[in-house]
Design a protein around this motif. Structure first.
Motif, PDB file in Angstrom:
ATOM      1  N   GLY A  25      39.549  41.071  49.449  1.00 29.39           N
ATOM      2  CA  GLY A  25      40.105  40.557  50.683  1.00 29.39           C
ATOM      3  C   GLY A  25      40.414  39.070  50.688  1.00 29.39           C
ATOM      4  N   LEU A  26      39.996  38.364  49.637  1.00 36.32           N
ATOM      5  CA  LEU A  26      40.178  36.909  49.604  1.00 36.32           C
ATOM      6  C   LEU A  26      41.589  36.491  49.192  1.00 36.32           C
ATOM      7  CD1 LEU A  26      36.753  35.884  47.999  1.00 36.32           C
ATOM      8  CD2 LEU A  26      37.466  35.545  50.377  1.00 36.32           C
ATOM      9  N   GLY A  27      42.271  37.337  48.442  1.00 38.06           N
ATOM     10  CA  GLY A  27      43.639  37.014  48.026  1.00 38.06           C
ATOM     11  C   GLY A  27      43.723  35.928  46.975  1.00 38.06           C
ATOM     12  N   ALA A  28      42.791  35.921  46.040  1.00 38.74           N
ATOM     13  CA  ALA A  28      42.766  34.879  44.997  1.00 38.74           C
ATOM     14  C   ALA A  28      43.836  35.107  43.948  1.00 38.74           C
ATOM     15  CB  ALA A  28      41.394  34.854  44.330  1.00 38.74           C
ATOM     16  N   ASP A  29      44.352  34.008  43.397  1.00 41.53           N
ATOM     17  CA  ASP A  29      45.256  34.083  42.250  1.00 41.53           C
ATOM     18  C   ASP A  29      44.478  34.355  40.968  1.00 41.53           C
ATOM     19  OD1 ASP A  29      47.603  33.407  43.726  1.00 41.53           O
ATOM     20  OD2 ASP A  29      46.997  31.297  43.678  1.00 41.53           O
ATOM     21  N   ILE A  30      43.275  33.799  40.888  1.00 41.30           N
ATOM     22  CA  ILE A  30      42.507  33.855  39.647  1.00 41.30           C
ATOM     23  C   ILE A  30      41.020  33.709  39.969  1.00 41.30           C
ATOM     24  CG2 ILE A  30      42.622  31.345  39.203  1.00 41.30           C
ATOM     25  CD1 ILE A  30      43.102  32.040  36.217  1.00 41.30           C
TER      26      ILE A  30
END
Length: 318
Positions: free
Chosen positions: A76-81
């Motif tokens: 749910g955080l939507g991180a790229d990496i």
């Protein structure tokens, strides 16, 4: 980039600081659960958690990173990496697959050499002349992923595990900040590790510090440096534990001045107790001790130690 950072000990802190300084958005910091310490069993934060709280960052502390609730929160955080440095838990394939650019690890060796828990100590224990940092694309194995970028660091003759730890800690922080924009732009080509060159290293235990005086002076010197600051190399003197902190291998000329007739001595025998050092025989060569610590006493130079404790030629250590 939008980053989830995973780390726990001191080694992990500079990389977090550097990524914040470089302007990356740290969406969350994942670290090990607080641990009880001392007689009071008071819960203590990890160094990474302390750093995260200082910067007002979201902190996650799952017992297991692979548990369903943790995985869903990460998704749910939507991180790229995800960037990982000495986190202390194995990431499942489900976790590895979450971010767009996958998960990268800051590893304190030149992979594929020294996969595992104690690469810094191992490099010194084995007498290596260089080590370094590897930024690796993580996969399901233990430090087996493709290499993205490395940076080499010489190991100085007086380096200990402690001094090398600090050097690699900051080198890793610099290298991950250099690597992130290149990862985003696709400028780094992943290079598979050569399995034929792979070596593994386990955790360091207290028992590993026990000096075997039948070993060569050179090997013992590596042990002393590799076990410093923890768990320390040790022997016994008069029934008490004697920690050895600083040593030097005597060259031929120095050895002949201390033992001019070349007499052979049982390994662990004190050859001379001089003003500033204690000379001990080994399985191959002589070793000079300049800093030590007797059980129940503070760490001190030999010159100070000998003012209150008598060691005579012929005494046996071990």
């Amino acid at each position: 980039m939008k980053i989830v950072y995973m780390g726990t000990p001191d080694f992990s802190v500079p990389a977090l600081e550097k990524m914040i300084e470089a302007g990356h958005e740290i969406l969350a910091v994942v670290t090990q659960p607080d641990k009880p310490k001392g007689r009071s069993k008071e819960l203590v934060f990890s160094p990474v958690k302390e750093c995260a709280l200082k910067h007002g960052l979201k902190v996650m502390q799952p017992q297991k990173i692979r548990e369903a609730s943790a995985v869903e929160e990460l998704k749910g955080l939507g991180a790229d990496i995800f960037v990982v440095a000495a986190f202390g838990q194995i990431l499942s394939q489900e976790v590895l697959d979450i971010p767009k650019y996958g998960c990268v690890n800051i590893h304190a060796s030149l992979l594929p050499k020294y996969r595992g828990a104690a690469p810094i100590q191992e490099s010194i224990l084995n007498g290596d002349k260089e080590t370094g940092i590897t930024i690796m694309q993580m996969n399901i194995g233990m430090d087996t992923g493709d290499i993205l970028v490395t940076k080499t660091l010489p190991i100085e003759d007086d380096d200990t595990a402690g001094t090398l730890f600090d050097k690699l800690m900051y080198l890793g922080a610099d290298l991950i900040v250099e690597a992130l924009p290149k990862i985003e732009k696709g400028e780094l080509t992943p290079i598979p590790q050569n399995e034929a060159e792979a070596t593994k290293c386990g955790k360091i235990s207290k028992e590993m510090g026990n000096i075997n005086w039948k070993d060569s002076a050179e090997k013992i010197s590596y042990l002393v440096r590799g076990m410093n600051p923890w768990p320390s190399a040790f022997t016994r003197l008069g029934g008490k534990m004697l920690k050895i902190w600083t040593v030097k291998v005597l060259d031929e000329q120095e050895a002949s001045s201390v033992n001019p007739d070349g007499t052979s001595h049982e390994p662990g025998t004190v050859i001379a107790a001089l003003k500033d050092n204690i000379i001990v025989s080994t399985g191959d060569g002589l070793l000079e001790i300049t800093e030590l610590q007797l059980e129940g006493k503070k760490r001190m130079m030999v010159s100070d130690f000998l003012r209150g404790y008598t060691i005579n030629p012929g005494d046996i250590l071990g």
